[in-house]
Design a protein around this motif. Structure first.
Motif, PDB file in Angstrom:
ATOM      1  N   MET A 258     -13.746  32.504  14.468  1.00  0.00           N
ATOM      2  CA  MET A 258     -13.523  33.933  14.734  1.00  0.00           C
ATOM      3  C   MET A 258     -14.061  34.790  13.585  1.00  0.00           C
ATOM      4  N   LYS A 259     -14.680  35.893  13.931  1.00  0.00           N
ATOM      5  CA  LYS A 259     -15.298  36.753  12.905  1.00  0.00           C
ATOM      6  C   LYS A 259     -14.244  37.376  11.991  1.00  0.00           C
ATOM      7  N   LEU A 260     -14.712  37.795  10.823  1.00  0.00           N
ATOM      8  CA  LEU A 260     -13.832  38.435   9.856  1.00  0.00           C
ATOM      9  C   LEU A 260     -14.461  39.771   9.479  1.00  0.00           C
TER      10      LEU A 260
ATOM     11  N   GLN B 138     -12.752  40.745   4.558  1.00  0.00           N
ATOM     12  CA  GLN B 138     -13.398  39.812   3.641  1.00  0.00           C
ATOM     13  C   GLN B 138     -13.169  40.225   2.187  1.00  0.00           C
TER      14      GLN B 138
ATOM     15  N   LEU C  92      -9.520  39.809   1.293  1.00  0.00           N
ATOM     16  CA  LEU C  92      -9.189  38.382   1.166  1.00  0.00           C
ATOM     17  C   LEU C  92      -9.589  37.854  -0.212  1.00  0.00           C
TER      18      LEU C  92
ATOM     19  N   HIS D 200      -7.000  32.953   5.610  1.00  0.00           N
ATOM     20  CA  HIS D 200      -7.815  33.351   6.758  1.00  0.00           C
ATOM     21  C   HIS D 200      -7.263  32.730   8.034  1.00  0.00           C
TER      22      HIS D 200
ATOM     23  N   GLU E 164      -6.158  34.666  11.301  1.00  0.00           N
ATOM     24  CA  GLU E 164      -6.803  34.344  12.573  1.00  0.00           C
ATOM     25  C   GLU E 164      -5.760  34.147  13.673  1.00  0.00           C
TER      26      GLU E 164
ATOM     27  N   GLU F 234     -18.260  30.033  10.241  1.00  0.00           N
ATOM     28  CA  GLU F 234     -19.048  31.159  10.726  1.00  0.00           C
ATOM     29  C   GLU F 234     -19.526  31.892   9.486  1.00  0.00           C
TER      30      GLU F 234
ATOM     31  N   VAL G 161     -17.131  33.921   6.944  1.00  0.00           N
ATOM     32  CA  VAL G 161     -15.761  33.430   7.056  1.00  0.00           C
ATOM     33  C   VAL G 161     -15.598  32.279   6.058  1.00  0.00           C
ATOM     34  N   PRO G 162     -14.448  32.240   5.344  1.00  0.00           N
ATOM     35  CA  PRO G 162     -14.295  31.159   4.372  1.00  0.00           C
ATOM     36  C   PRO G 162     -14.484  29.788   5.009  1.00  0.00           C
TER      37      PRO G 162
END
Lengths: 241, 117
Positions: free
Chosen positions: A1-3, A8, A11, A41, A45, B76, B79-80
């Motif tokens: 899943m995109k962030l 970002q 995080l 994350h 999510e 992705e 994404v981490p």
């Protein structure tokens, strides 16, 4: 899943803050950093998914962190178990490192003094100045001696010594001498020091007898913490990496 | 008083089952850390909750002993990355034997609680 980009950035900053709460050995930092990023994350999510969205937002991450009990709880859970109380540096190593540093500063200062001296001599030539005023053993006054330029040239070496320690320790936590022995200056809580702490803890080092008195505090008063008086003042300790 | 004792006992029981829970999930397919925590919580309806601070040390321990193997994987862009864990041959063997032991033990305790006849 995109962030989301905002998520970002948040995080990254949050994980760095969480990690800074405890002292973790250099070798473990990268792995732990990834683990925290990945875990937080994952929590975000899950929030996004249950809300039926397909992008993790900053709010999702914050909600995930809240579920874990916030930054302090996360640090307690993830970072504290991996944190090792740093081993206090051996006093003999510290003393030798200091002497090495003094030699380094001494040699560097001689080189700089020589350059200043020669430059001044050349510049003063048209006005009746002369070469050869440089006395390599008179570190305190040599570049300006007898010229009346800076009568306080004597004090310059103090500034150079203090500047050297403040710069090297404020920037990377260790002077060159400390690096040789893998010693590092950290705050009492294990986090990195800044220029302010470096300045405070190094004032007495400009004058070796004063530094010696300062170091006596380690043996007499602050044995457990292995702090000089000025370490106490700056709230710093020297540890072995 | 009884509450405290019960808490301590429950805690010990859960601690013992954490390792089995991890091996069970990793035996089904590759899993990453958060997924294990969430899956255990959901599947047991919250009865079993792996403490977040315990899961990674437990995973590292199992990996150091050679029961699981891990791999960082890019999920992705932006994404981490995630570290996926799966069972090794040794881990598979340990898992199977733990499940057997558990069933035997649970059965025995069940018979015990039913009382003699």
């Amino acid at each position: 899943m995109k962030l989301s980009a905002e998520g970002q950035a948040w995080l990254n900053a949050t994980v760095q803050r969480v990690m800074a709460r405890h002292h973790v050995a250099e070798a473990e930092r990268a792995g732990l950093h990834y683990e925290l990023m990945s875990h937080l994350h994952g929590a975000g999510e899950e929030k996004a998914r249950s809300a039926g969205r397909d992008e993790v937002s900053m709010g999702d991450l914050q909600a995930g962190l809240l579920d874990m009990g916030g930054e302090e709880a996360m640090a307690q859970a993830f970072v504290a178990p991996r944190a090792k109380p740093p081993k206090r540096a051996d006093i003999v190593k510290r003393a030798i490192a200091y002497l090495i540093d003094l030699v380094i500063v001494f040699l560097a200062w001689m080189a700089v003094a020589a350059i200043i001296d020669i430059t001044l001599s050349v510049l003063l030539l048209p006005f009746g100045g002369t070469f050869g005023g440089f006395d390599p053993f008179d570190v305190f006054g040599s570049p300006f001696k007898g010229r009346g330029f800076i009568p306080a040239g004597f004090g310059l070496v103090f500034v150079v010594i203090l500047g050297y320690f403040t710069w090297t320790e404020g920037k990377a936590g260790a002077s060159l001498g400390k690096r040789i022995f893998k010693l590092k200056v950290v705050r009492v809580d294990g986090t990195p020091i800044g220029y302010r702490e470096a300045l405070i803890r190094n004032v007495t080092k400009v004058f070796p007898p004063l530094a010696f008195l300062d170091a006596l505090f380690i043996l007499v008063f602050f044995r457990a913490e292995q702090q000089r008086a000025s370490d106490r003042l700056a709230e710093t300790v020297v540890v072995e990496e | 008083m009884a509450g405290e004792d019960l808490d301590r006992w429950t805690q010990q029981m859960r601690k013992g089952s954490a390792k089995l829970a991890i091996l069970q999930l990793a035996s089904e397919r590759e899993r990453y850390g958060y997924e294990i925590v969430a899956e255990v919580r959901d599947r047991t309806k919250g009865a079993l909750q792996l403490a977040e601070g315990n899961i990674y040390p437990a995973l590292h321990g199992l990996e150091a002993e050679g029961f699981i193997a891990s791999q960082w994987r890019e999920v992705e862009p932006g994404v981490p990355p995630r570290k996926y864990y799966k069972l090794t041959a040794r881990g598979r063997e340990l898992h199977e034997r733990m499940v057997e032991e558990w069933k035997e033990y649970a059965g025995a305790v069940g018979r015990l609680l039913k009382g003699g006849s």
